[in-house]
Design a protein around this motif. Structure first.
Motif, PDB file in Angstrom:
ATOM      1  N   ARG B  51       0.912  -1.152  -0.151  1.00 51.79           N
ATOM      2  CA  ARG B  51      -0.023   0.019   0.099  1.00 51.79           C
ATOM      3  C   ARG B  51       1.107   1.208   0.050  1.00 51.79           C
ATOM      4  O   ARG B  51       0.476   2.055  -0.888  1.00 51.79           O
ATOM      5  CB  ARG B  51      -0.802   0.104   1.206  1.00 51.79           C
ATOM      6  N   HIS B  54       2.371   2.095  -3.632  1.00 49.78           N
ATOM      7  CA  HIS B  54       1.354   2.651  -4.149  1.00 49.78           C
ATOM      8  C   HIS B  54       1.143   4.241  -4.064  1.00 49.78           C
ATOM      9  O   HIS B  54       0.885   5.177  -4.758  1.00 49.78           O
ATOM     10  CB  HIS B  54      -0.181   1.944  -4.104  1.00 49.78           C
ATOM     11  N   ASP B 291      -4.051   5.146   2.265  1.00 50.32           N
ATOM     12  CA  ASP B 291      -2.715   4.639   1.767  1.00 50.32           C
ATOM     13  C   ASP B 291      -1.758   5.497   2.090  1.00 50.32           C
ATOM     14  O   ASP B 291      -0.710   4.898   2.514  1.00 50.32           O
ATOM     15  CB  ASP B 291      -2.806   4.546   0.250  1.00 50.32           C
TER      16      ASP B 291
END
Lengths: 357, 326
Positions: B51, B54, B291
């Motif tokens: 995560r 990302h 995130d």
């Protein structure tokens, strides 16, 4: 023999007295302390210092300096150093006790204001936050369910891991497990919460629930259970294992019927201390359970509250009625944790394995 | 394999161990639990990293040096500069205050206190270690912050020239990194005390008695035989405390008035820490914002991992301490 000693004793006493250094009388520290306090108050009054803490600081400094000066004059520098360190150590103790005492005293005195039967048996459903009233029933339910589920998951896994480390573990795997159990003890609770959030909520698409919180609490509880169980299993004498194995009992039955029952007291203590630790965790609950104002008995669906989260929530409301509720819930939480601790340690003492040491 | 009297005449050749179903299942379960623990640790690292990468790849600012935290905006802008600074500064203040005092209390319990006082004291310190952090937070925000105002005024007036203790608004509430440091110090005091006390207890009695026999004073005994023996234990105890201070969430979230400003003035109510930032920003975070918070959580995870790992390695070097970290 006793005859000769009795003869010699009176002669020996004056000799040792001459050999020893001059000592300060026993009441000297008390006298210096009294003088320091009086001087501290005097200086405080004269200089018009308002804060009593400053008076105390001045008195403390005077006490340390005075002890050093007087002892150097009477007993020499080495003794003076020793006395100064003694007062510093005592000061450390007092400095540390003050905030901790204040914490407990504040919680108890403020918490008792609204703590009563109604507070324990009602939820916050339909209560406007600025009003007094409401209670923590829903939070108690939430705490019990979340902590209960976490305990149910973490205890067997933790016990088995400890059994593995003590009874089976050899080589690299056991070493790695030991090391990572230790490291896992230090995982911040919010990171455990983020992990479950990533897997359970973001990747698997589940909503907030008490169960999600339980999983994060499990991660926090596991290493504590493993560590304490491991220590307890190591205390079980090897003779018991050997006696059982020599009778032809399989190893797994030896562990289940001999080793674990012998250590059961200590294991129970460890589990209870772990429960006490996770009961106070707030951060994962905030991320995963979201809180709730009403009673939700289902830990698998929908938001729930918990005692620790309730304290935080009420604190954030930021008005007097909410602060009162926060203190009362904090008192219940402390009482719960303390009782668990005291009972756990009682069990430990009562059921301590007899190792002959 | 059943060994009945009939076939005992020809015992099978010894194969080292008798395999029983029960044993296999049980040892498999035990081993599996151990492996499960490793898998959990590994997957924490892996999933957080997935995560986090990302999030960081979409970041329009430098993740490590930027001060802003505006992950909900388009384009998202966020960085952990302030958080790293705040986390380290508050923990360092906590350590500077807590370690000497904790060692003092541990010495008090192990060497100075009258025996009748020492045992209940050790017990009380144990209990204090169990107080939930949210209660420290509540007490810190409602009780400690107003009571530190005097100290803040005093520091500003007499030590303001250092720059560190200069306060922009001397009358403002003490919701600063300095206050957080004091609160964290109070919180980690019991842990450091417990571990150090345990180590002091393991100092060989012979060393102390030898020093006493040579005419050493109590302080000389401690300096010459207790402290050298306990040094690595004290270091690892401090690092365990540091690990807890770094990751503390609720106590910081309630006390600190956070803002994305990096300031050397410790008394100013600005700054933030990793855990506090996650707690504060999580409620209003968009899916992408989450995130981004996970990315900052990963950094915190790595830092605490390093600190705790180092502490445990120091303990492991002296095997006799291994039981001292309950």
């Amino acid at each position: 023999m006793s005859h000769t000693i009795a003869d010699k004793a009176p002669a020996a006493v004056p000799a040792t007295r001459r050999l020893s250094q001059r000592r300060m009388p026993r009441w000297a520290p008390a006298a210096i302390a009294a003088a320091a306090i009086l001087l501290g108050i005097g200086i405080g009054l004269a200089a018009g210092l308002e804060s009593r803490i400053q008076w105390g600081m001045i008195a403390l400094l005077l006490f340390v300096a005075g002890t050093y000066a007087v002892t150097t004059a009477v007993e020499g520098r080495r003794q003076a150093k020793d006395r100064v360190v003694t007062s510093i150590v005592w000061a450390c103790f007092i400095v540390a006790i003050v905030p901790l005492y204040s914490l407990i005293a504040t919680t108890i005195s403020k918490g008792l204001k609204v703590l009563n039967g109604d507070f324990l048996s009602h939820s916050m459903g339909g209560v406007i936050t600025i009003q007094p009233g409401g209670g923590i029933y829903h939070a108690i339910i939430g705490t019990i369910e979340q902590v209960g589920i976490a305990t149910l998951i973490a205890t067997p896994i933790g016990l088995l891991t400890a059994v593995y480390l003590v009874e089976y573990g050899k080589g690299k795997l056991a070493k790695a497990v030991t090391f990572f159990v230790d490291v896992m003890t230090g995982i911040p609770s919010i990171v455990a919460g983020l992990f479950i959030l990533t897997v359970w909520v973001l990747m698997l698409g589940n909503g907030p629930s008490g169960f999600a919180g339980s999983m994060a609490l499990t991660i926090l509880m596991l290493p504590v259970v493993v560590r304490s169980t491991e220590e307890m299993l190591k205390l079980v004498p090897n003779e018991l294992r050997e006696a059982s194995l020599a009778l032809g009992v399989p190893k797994w039955r030896t562990i289940l019927k001999v080793v674990l029952p012998t250590a059961i007291g200590g294991i129970t203590t460890g589990v209870m201390l772990a429960v006490a630790r996770i009961t106070g965790e707030t951060a994962p609950i905030m991320l995963l359970v979201f809180g709730s104002q009403i009673i939700n008995n289902n830990p698998f669906e929908g938001g729930q509250s918990s005692l620790s989260y309730y304290v935080f929530e009420q604190f954030q409301n930021g008005n007097d009625a909410s602060y009162d509720r926060a203190w009362a819930a904090a008192l219940v939480l402390i009482a719960f944790v303390m009782i668990l601790n005291v009972v756990a340690r009682g069990i430990a003492r009562w059921k301590a394995p007899k190792t002959g040491r | 394999m059943d060994i009945t009297p009939t076939d005992s005449a020809l015992p099978p050749p010894s194969r080292g161990s008798v395999t029983r179903i029960g044993d296999r299942v049980f040892s498999g379960l035990a081993r599996g639990s151990g492996i499960f623990l490793l898998v959990v640790m590994a997957s924490i690292a892996v999933f957080l990293t997935i995560r986090a990468t990302h999030a960081i790849s979409q970041d329009h600012a430098n993740f490590f040096t930027s001060f802003e935290w505006d992950a909900n905006a388009t384009p998202p802008v966020f960085g952990i500069g302030v958080l790293i600074y705040g986390t380290i500064v508050s923990s360092v203040i906590a350590m500077a205050l807590a370690v000497p005092i904790a060692v003092g209390i541990a010495l008090f319990i192990s060497h100075y206190a009258p025996r009748r006082l020492a045992t209940p004291l050790a017990y009380v310190v144990d209990l204090l270690a169990a107080i939930p952090s949210i209660i420290y937070g509540l007490w810190g925000a409602i009780y400690l912050v107003p009571h530190l105002k005097g100290l803040n005024l005093w520091l500003d007036e007499y030590l303001g020239w250092t720059g560190v203790f200069d306060k922009t608004d001397p009358e403002g509430a003490a919701r600063s990194l300095f206050t957080v440091g004091i609160l964290l110090a109070i919180m980690i005091l019991p842990i450091i005390t417990n571990v150090s006390r345990e180590v002091f207890r393991q100092v060989p009695k012979m060393h102390e008695e030898a020093a006493l026999a040579l005419g050493a004073t109590r302080w000389e005994v401690i300096r010459m035989s207790v402290l050298p023996f306990a040094r690595s234990g004290i270091i690892s105890a401090s690092m365990l405390g540091l690990g807890r201070a770094l990751g503390e969430t609720m106590a910081v979230a309630t006390v600190l008035s956070a803002s994305p400003v990096l300031s050397a003035k410790l008394l100013d109510p600005v700054g933030g820490t990793f855990a506090q930032n996650i707690a504060a920003k999580f409620g209003e975070a968009s899916p992408f914002g989450r995130d981004a918070l996970i990315a900052s959580g990963l950094v915190l995870f790595v830092i605490t991992l390093l600190v705790n790992g180092a502490a445990r390695l120091i303990i492991a070097r002296r095997k006799e301490y291994s039981g001292a970290n309950a």
